[in-house]
Design an enzyme around this catalytic site. Structure first.
Site, PDB file in Angstrom:
ATOM      1  N   SER A 139       0.831  -1.200   0.000  1.00  0.00           N
ATOM      2  CA  SER A 139       0.000   0.000   0.000  1.00  0.00           C
ATOM      3  C   SER A 139       0.861   1.242   0.000  1.00  0.00           C
ATOM      4  CB  SER A 139      -0.921   0.023   1.217  1.00  0.00           C
ATOM      5  OG  SER A 139      -1.596   1.267   1.330  1.00  0.00           O
TER       6      SER A 139
ATOM      7  N   TYR B 268      -3.198   0.545  10.087  1.00  0.00           N
ATOM      8  CA  TYR B 268      -3.187   0.012   8.716  1.00  0.00           C
ATOM      9  C   TYR B 268      -1.818   0.212   8.081  1.00  0.00           C
ATOM     10  CZ  TYR B 268      -4.259  -0.479   3.752  1.00  0.00           C
ATOM     11  OH  TYR B 268      -4.253  -0.867   2.438  1.00  0.00           O
TER      12      TYR B 268
END
Length: 277
Positions: free
Chosen positions: A126, A140
């Site tokens: 990501s 996250y």
């Protein structure tokens, strides 16, 4: 160019990137061990299940077509929360799916690939690993940074077995559930000192989808190209990393410049801590 028919095992294939990747691979004539049809087998798998449950599903997938050529660890989720409010419980929750689930599936598949001395491991990272300086995405970002690190280690450890490793680093893409975050007022541990930041974040996340330009279909097609060595990957060496999106390109360049600036400005300290000759 690869003309061989590949068998893919893709986690998190019910929607988003996963569903589109299944479609992209099938369009090239590959098979999915992901109603059991001639080219598609849909298997129920929660990557946070017990280790033996995961291994049983992987073994079932191998039993369908005799092998797994490509493992794509796509399953994951992001749920926003402040680091202090959520505490380690919140961080563990993110890591269970995004990191430990990924590793359990990987470790279940690797023996099958090692036995054949070939295979491809694709891990979904990501942009948040490069840009964690955003309130509410700490857990996250940390989980995805861990994915980045372990993927780079695996690329070295698995090369001796003919297993290629690819880290996908996507920016923002308009998939069904992307950036559809719940309100930040559902915690029983809310700390008043963060109220202003929470209000600002709620407003920002509510409009974030409007600025997303990434086309998920194009992104998944690019992944298939790289794995198969065709299309945009024709004639190119294996990249190890696949950075998808102008936004993540900007984030990576910004972080590299930031670190380079610190190295330059603080070089005397960096080099001044050696033992005396």
């Amino acid at each position: 160019m690869s003309t061989a028919q590949l068998v893919w095992f893709i986690t998190g294939a019910s929607q988003g990137f996963g569903r589109r990747l299944v479609q992209a691979a099938l369009s090239r004539g590959d098979k999915q061990a992901a109603a059991h049809h001639d080219v598609l087998a849909v298997l129920a798998l929660d990557v946070t299940s017990e280790r033996q449950v995961i291994r049983n599903v992987v073994d079932e997938a191998v039993g369908i077509w005799g092998r797994i050529d490509v493992l794509v660890n796509n399953a994951g989720y992001g749920y926003p929360g402040l680091v202090e409010e959520g505490g380690t419980d919140w961080i563990r929750l993110q890591f269970e799916t995004n990191f430990f689930g990924l590793m359990e599936v990987t470790n279940a598949v690797l023996p099958h690939m090692r036995s054949k001395r070939k295979g491809t491991l694709v891990n979904m990272g990501s942009r948040s690993a490069w840009k964690p300086e955003v309130p509410f995405i700490g857990p996250y970002s940390a989980s995805k940074a861990a994915v980045h690190a372990i993927t780079e280690t695996l690329s070295v450890e698995l090369a001796q077995f003919g297993i290629r490793v690819l880290l996908i680093e996507p920016g923002g893409f308009l998939t069904e559930g992307a950036y559809c975050y719940p309100p930040f007022n559902n915690s029983d541990k809310m700390i008043p000192d963060y109220d202003e930041m929470r209000t600002q974040a709620t407003s920002g996340f509510a409009t974030i989808r409007k600025g997303i330009r990434g086309d998920p279909d194009k992104a998944m097609s690019a992944i298939v190209d790289v794995v198969r060595g065709e299309g945009v990957a024709q004639g190119r060496e294996w990249p190890g990393y696949l950075i998808l999106g102008e936004d993540v390109e900007t984030d990576i360049n910004r972080k590299m410049k930031k670190i380079a600036s610190v190295l330059d400005t603080w070089s005397d300290v960096t080099r001044g801590v050696n033992l005396e000759a």
